[in-house]
Design a protein around this motif. Structure first.
Motif, PDB file in Angstrom:
ATOM      1  N   PRO A  55      12.311 -22.120  27.988  1.00 33.61           N
ATOM      2  CA  PRO A  55      13.156 -23.086  27.272  1.00 33.61           C
ATOM      3  C   PRO A  55      13.584 -22.534  25.920  1.00 33.61           C
ATOM      4  O   PRO A  55      12.868 -21.742  25.301  1.00 33.61           O
ATOM      5  N   ARG A  56      14.749 -22.942  25.441  1.00 34.91           N
ATOM      6  CA  ARG A  56      15.231 -22.509  24.123  1.00 34.91           C
ATOM      7  C   ARG A  56      14.695 -23.496  23.097  1.00 34.91           C
ATOM      8  O   ARG A  56      15.221 -24.596  22.924  1.00 34.91           O
ATOM      9  N   LEU A  57      13.637 -23.104  22.436  1.00 35.04           N
ATOM     10  CA  LEU A  57      13.008 -23.954  21.434  1.00 35.04           C
ATOM     11  C   LEU A  57      13.319 -23.418  20.042  1.00 35.04           C
ATOM     12  O   LEU A  57      13.533 -22.217  19.857  1.00 35.04           O
ATOM     13  N   PRO A  58      13.319 -24.275  19.026  1.00 33.83           N
ATOM     14  CA  PRO A  58      13.568 -23.802  17.661  1.00 33.83           C
ATOM     15  C   PRO A  58      12.439 -22.902  17.179  1.00 33.83           C
ATOM     16  O   PRO A  58      11.272 -23.122  17.515  1.00 33.83           O
ATOM     17  N   GLU A  59      12.786 -21.888  16.399  1.00 30.31           N
ATOM     18  CA  GLU A  59      11.813 -20.925  15.886  1.00 30.31           C
ATOM     19  C   GLU A  59      11.845 -20.975  14.366  1.00 30.31           C
ATOM     20  O   GLU A  59      12.810 -20.559  13.731  1.00 30.31           O
ATOM     21  N   LEU A  60      10.763 -21.531  13.768  1.00 37.53           N
ATOM     22  CA  LEU A  60      10.671 -21.683  12.319  1.00 37.53           C
ATOM     23  C   LEU A  60       9.273 -21.353  11.840  1.00 37.53           C
ATOM     24  O   LEU A  60       8.293 -21.525  12.582  1.00 37.53           O
ATOM     25  N   ALA A  61       9.187 -20.940  10.589  1.00 37.30           N
ATOM     26  CA  ALA A  61       7.888 -20.789   9.954  1.00 37.30           C
ATOM     27  C   ALA A  61       7.333 -22.173   9.627  1.00 37.30           C
ATOM     28  O   ALA A  61       8.080 -23.148   9.474  1.00 37.30           O
ATOM     29  N   GLU A  62       6.015 -22.260   9.498  1.00 28.81           N
ATOM     30  CA  GLU A  62       5.382 -23.564   9.290  1.00 28.81           C
ATOM     31  C   GLU A  62       5.893 -24.303   8.050  1.00 28.81           C
ATOM     32  O   GLU A  62       6.142 -25.514   8.123  1.00 28.81           O
TER      33      GLU A  62
END
Length: 498
Positions: A37-44
């Motif tokens: 799945p294309r999930l968002p990728e962010l730092a905490e």
């Protein structure tokens, strides 16, 4: 504000799952994804800041006055949250055996006993998951009762006043009954003459909120009970407005046979968030055999689950119900004890104080003392200045208040339905009244100010019908649908008067 998908950067991570030495079974081919799945990728930090910023845009009872009529948006004491989070309550498994759950079963049994006393009825089931399911359960009990008497095919009609909550007719339809509407008289009561013409041997029962959604206690309730019981029908009490009468009057004493109770409105369980909810059902002795199973009963010093109810309608939800909800409501009732009456008295006092302050600036459709809530009308503002109830509600946002319920009940044109609850201080009520009076004055001076409200918010006035009909809930990575050029969706509006 950007969406979290728009903030995404490839390779960023807020955390990593620990590795496992256990074998990972393969998914069946027809269940496996073709690609991840294309999930968002962010730092905490970015993830936390995003959701914290979103939370600041929410309005809730913890951030301001929330006079949403008929919803009883009262403060929820934090001590109740602490109690619901005690490990022995929080970690209890729903399939725990009776001997290992005696404390929880005792709490549920004592809550049942308290609710039976408050409603003036004889037996309670905690099982329904919400007020709406409590309604449906109550109607199912009616069907079981008349079925056992051989009258189910004969009695197919449920009488509902034109001020009823919208869930009432929906529940009637789901239960397989036919709806029979009854009018409201000039005093805001059920029109007894109209009622007599509609109740006969084909009537199964009445669904009534008392006090009604107009915030008025029906002055003819004893006569109404005689009409229905004289015809062999039952009386169902929608407990949405129970907050007005606790310790003062009891539905059972008014003649009602069935009551559902909204734990989130009257007894401190918080609203919203998609649940959990609680809508216990209370009944008189003749309906007790039909209550859902298992029944929580006391057997000497033990508390047990009784499935041996041959006439039961069965289960209406999984397990015994939302136990954390029961803990909060039990704690709330025990904290008040015999003083629970004061809760309702202050709720009624607060509503009548606000009504007295607003009655000169807004039309009062029924000139009576109210109960815990009241309805005023912006019909005069519309007639004189073109300002509607919607305009008043939107302008209230600029004053820092959540708008009240508007355009309900339908019998009042340009209705504003206001419920302050018992947990608001006089200073808050005065600030709200001052805002409502200021808006009425603005209607005569600057109509456009109201028509363009709210101001200074993240979004302005929306096309709410279009937003509901053409809602976009999926992020399009390549493109979003452009709905700006589409016409507004057609809608049949409730009568709003002139």
């Amino acid at each position: 504000m950007k969406l979290i998908y728009e903030k995404s950067q490839p390779g960023r991570r807020a955390g990593r799952l620990p590795t496992s030495d256990l074998p990972v079974p393969e998914l069946p081919g027809d269940l496996a994804r073709a690609e991840p799945p294309r999930l968002p990728e962010l730092a905490e930090p970015d993830l936390v800041r995003h959701f914290t910023e979103l939370s600041t845009r929410n309005f809730g009872i913890d951030t301001g006055f929330y006079p949403l009529g008929s919803c009883t948006m009262k403060h929820n004491p934090r001590v109740n949250e602490r109690l619901a989070a005690l490990p022995g309550f929080r970690d209890l498994h729903p399939l725990q055996d009776e001997d290992g759950a005696q404390g929880a079963l005792r709490l549920c049994w004592e809550l049942q006993e308290a609710l039976a006393e408050i409603t003036g009825l004889d037996a309670v089931s905690l099982q329904p998951a919400a007020g709406s399911q409590g309604e449906l359960t109550g109607l199912m009990l009616m069907r079981a009762y008349f079925g056992e008497r051989g009258e189910d095919e004969q009695r197919r009609k449920i009488v509902i006043p034109d001020t009823a909550h919208g869930t009432n007719p929906a529940s009637v339809t789901m239960a397989g009954y036919e709806l029979t509407p009854v009018k409201t008289d000039a005093r805001g009561n059920i029109d007894v003459d109209d009622l007599r013409a509609r109740v006969d041997e084909h009537t199964a029962g009445l669904m009534l909120t008392n006090p009604s959604t107009l915030g008025l206690f029906d002055e003819n309730i004893e006569e109404i009970a005689r009409i229905f019981h004289g015809a062999g029908a039952l009386m169902y009490y929608d407990g949405a407005n129970l907050n007005a009468v606790c310790g003062i009057s009891r539905p059972g004493d008014m003649g009602f046979d069935i009551v559902h109770i909204n734990l989130h409105k009257t007894f401190s369980q918080p609203h919203g968030g998609g649940g959990p909810g609680g809508g216990p059902i209370a009944v008189g002795t003749r309906l007790e055999p039909f209550l859902p199973v298992p029944a929580i009963v006391r057997d000497g010093e033990r508390y047990v689950l009784d499935y041996d109810r041959p006439q039961t309608i069965g289960k209406v939800r999984g397990f015994l119900g939302p136990f954390g909800v029961f803990v909060r409501s039990y704690a709330f009732i025990r904290a008040y004890g015999p003083g629970l009456r004061q809760m309702s008295e202050v709720a009624v006092l607060n509503a009548n104080y606000l009504l007295a302050r607003l009655r000169e600036a807004y039309e009062l459709p029924y000139d009576r003392l109210c109960m815990h809530e009241f309805v005023v009308s912006a019909r005069g503002l519309k007639r004189e200045h073109g300002v509607t109830a919607l305009d008043v509600a939107k302008r209230l946002i600029d004053h820092g208040f959540h708008p009240p319920t508007i355009y309900f009940p339908l019998v009042v044109p340009e209705a504003l339905m206001i419920e302050p609850t018992e947990t608001e201080a006089k200073e808050t009520l005065d600030e709200f009244a001052d805002a409502m009076l200021a808006i009425a004055a603005e209607a005569a001076e600057d109509v456009e100010l109201l028509k363009s409200a709210p101001h200074g918010r993240a979004v302005g006035r929306l096309d709410e019908v279009k937003a509901a009909k053409r809602v976009v809930v999926r992020f399009g990575f390549d493109a979003h649908p452009d709905l700006s050029g589409e016409p507004a969706a057609a809608v049949a509006e409730a009568p709003k008067g002139v």
